[in-house]
Design a protein around this motif. Structure first.
Motif, short mmCIF file in Angstrom:
data_model
loop_
_atom_site.label_atom_id
_atom_site.label_comp_id
_atom_site.label_asym_id
_atom_site.label_seq_id
_atom_site.Cartn_x
_atom_site.Cartn_y
_atom_site.Cartn_z
N ASP A 1 0.83 -1.20 0.00
CA ASP A 1 0.00 0.00 0.00
C ASP A 1 0.87 1.25 0.00
OD1 ASP A 1 -2.20 -1.71 0.19
OD2 ASP A 1 -2.24 -1.60 2.38
N ARG A 2 1.86 1.25 0.87
CA ARG A 2 2.74 2.42 0.98
C ARG A 2 3.59 2.58 -0.28
NH1 ARG A 2 4.56 1.95 7.37
NH2 ARG A 2 3.11 3.56 8.13
N GLY A 3 3.94 1.44 -0.89
CA GLY A 3 4.68 1.51 -2.15
C GLY A 3 3.90 2.22 -3.23
N ALA A 4 2.58 1.97 -3.27
CA ALA A 4 1.73 2.65 -4.25
C ALA A 4 1.69 4.14 -3.98
CB ALA A 4 0.32 2.06 -4.21
N VAL A 5 1.64 4.52 -2.70
CA VAL A 5 1.62 5.94 -2.32
C VAL A 5 2.93 6.60 -2.73
CG1 VAL A 5 1.59 7.54 -0.37
CG2 VAL A 5 -0.01 5.63 -0.44
N ALA A 6 4.04 5.91 -2.46
CA ALA A 6 5.34 6.45 -2.84
C ALA A 6 5.45 6.62 -4.35
CB ALA A 6 6.46 5.54 -2.33
N GLY A 7 4.85 5.68 -5.09
CA GLY A 7 4.87 5.77 -6.55
C GLY A 7 4.13 6.98 -7.08
N ARG A 8 3.26 7.55 -6.27
CA ARG A 8 2.52 8.76 -6.64
C ARG A 8 3.23 10.02 -6.17
NH1 ARG A 8 -2.12 8.50 -10.07
NH2 ARG A 8 -2.42 6.26 -10.30
N GLY A 9 4.42 9.85 -5.59
CA GLY A 9 5.20 11.00 -5.17
C GLY A 9 4.84 11.53 -3.80
N ALA A 10 4.03 10.79 -3.03
CA ALA A 10 3.64 11.22 -1.69
C ALA A 10 4.49 10.49 -0.65
CB ALA A 10 2.16 10.96 -1.46
N PRO A 11 4.68 11.08 0.52
CA PRO A 11 5.48 10.42 1.58
C PRO A 11 4.75 9.18 2.11
CG PRO A 11 5.23 12.79 2.00
CD PRO A 11 4.26 12.43 0.93
N PRO A 12 5.29 7.99 1.90
CA PRO A 12 4.58 6.78 2.35
C PRO A 12 4.45 6.68 3.86
CG PRO A 12 6.79 6.25 1.58
CD PRO A 12 6.56 7.68 1.21
N ASP A 13 5.39 7.29 4.61
CA ASP A 13 5.33 7.20 6.08
C ASP A 13 4.17 7.99 6.67
OD1 ASP A 13 7.50 5.54 6.08
OD2 ASP A 13 8.96 7.14 6.42
#
Length: 339
Positions: free
Chosen positions: A202-214
């Motif tokens: 899930d966080r990987g997908a967020v990071a792929g959108r340029g948002a901070p996954p943490d």
């Protein structure tokens, strides 16, 4: 009026029909549903093994009544894996003993200790606790052990697993593609092997959108419906309120949907919700639940086939990774419900 009865055993269906005054007995679901007089179907003690028949009835426009909600326990989820195991066993003329500690209310360790005394030839192991019973190490020394969607640190055992991280990344990507930026994750117990992979995806997908996954909040549950309900209440009280909940399994997604209805939140207009596993009830919910389909039956079938090969001196000692697939349904919409 009881019009017809179905059972895979025609004799059993006929006996039940006669004793209950039904007009017909069928060993074919298609024949039963084709009957023009059948308006509603009652499913007694439904579980994952009845799911295809229940879905067929719903798709045929019949009213479906159940004695209890379908697949609302972890045992029912395991049943899908067990079906694959028994399919493989029937092809090899092998006897398989299914041990589910939650059903017998006995700890895993006690069950495994009992198996050690039964001179079993091999073991298929699927844990729901995350703890590793000491007996597993003993059993691995005396015969082949194949893990199902599991990895045990310190034991190089053959396994058949699902790529949970990729499946989670893809379903989270679908949520993000709909425009959601305020999302929360309801994860599983960290000790269970697949559980950390799903929030990581899930966080990987967020990071792929340029948002901070943490910055994506993760609430750890126990894979049960009540856990999803409780954690949805916590997640949706946050400010700003999440517009989407990404749940690590369908049972917790079901609990999250339950909370939303009680709180007056519309799905998906106010909150989008996705699950994981694609248990049979997912397509029967209103709205239908978007989920990640795990190849549960295939995992069971391949793991059992591998075990039988190992018993004959063959088989691969490595890990086979099966792919999951996203089943897009109506529980996800853009924020604000604009389609």
């Amino acid at each position: 009026e009881l019009v017809a009865v179905y059972s895979r055993d025609q004799g059993r269906a006929e006996a039940f029909a006669q004793s209950h005054g039904a007009r017909a007995a069928y060993s074919s679901v298609a024949s039963l549903l084709a009957g023009s007089r059948v308006e509603a179907v009652f499913v007694a003690s439904p579980n994952a093994l009845h799911a295809e028949h229940t879905l067929a009835a719903a798709r045929a426009g019949k009213h479906v009544l159940t004695e209890k909600p379908m697949a609302t326990s972890l045992e029912d989820a395991v049943a899908m894996v067990a079906e694959g195991v028994h399919q493989a066993a029937s092809k090899r003329d092998m006897l398989v003993v299914l041990v589910v500690p939650e059903v017998t209310e006995q700890p895993e360790e006690k069950q495994l200790e009992l198996l050690k005394t039964q001179q079993i030839d091999g073991l298929l192991y699927l844990s729901g606790t995350g703890s590793v019973p000491a007996s597993i190490y003993d059993l691995a020394r005396t015969g082949p052990v194949v893990l199902i969607d599991e990895q045990i640190v310190g034991l190089n055992l053959p396994a058949v697993v699902c790529d949970s991280r990729k499946g989670a990344r893809e379903v989270a990507g679908h949520v993000l593609q709909q425009g959601h930026r305020q999302v929360a994750v309801i994860g599983g117990p960290p000790a269970v092997w697949p559980a950390p992979h799903r929030p990581a995806g899930d966080r990987g997908a967020v990071a792929g959108r340029g948002a901070p996954p943490d910055e994506v909040p993760v609430y750890s549950g126990d894979y049960r419906q009540a856990s999803g309900r409780e954690l949805a209440a916590v997640a949706l009280r946050a400010e700003p309120r999440p517009t989407a909940l990404i749940c690590a399994n369908d049972l917790m997604a079901l609990g999250a949907m339950e909370y939303c209805r009680e709180a007056g939140l519309r799905i998906p207009e106010d909150v989008s919700i996705v699950g994981f596993d694609d248990l049979p009830f997912a397509a029967l919910l209103t709205p239908q639940l978007t989920s990640v389909r795990q190849p549960a039956r295939e995992m069971g079938f391949r793991a059992a086939s591998l075990l039988f090969d190992l018993l004959k001196g063959g088989g691969d000692q490595g890990t086979e990774v099966l792919q999951a697939s996203v089943q897009v349904r109506s529980s996800v919409a853009p924020p604000g419900g604009k389609r």
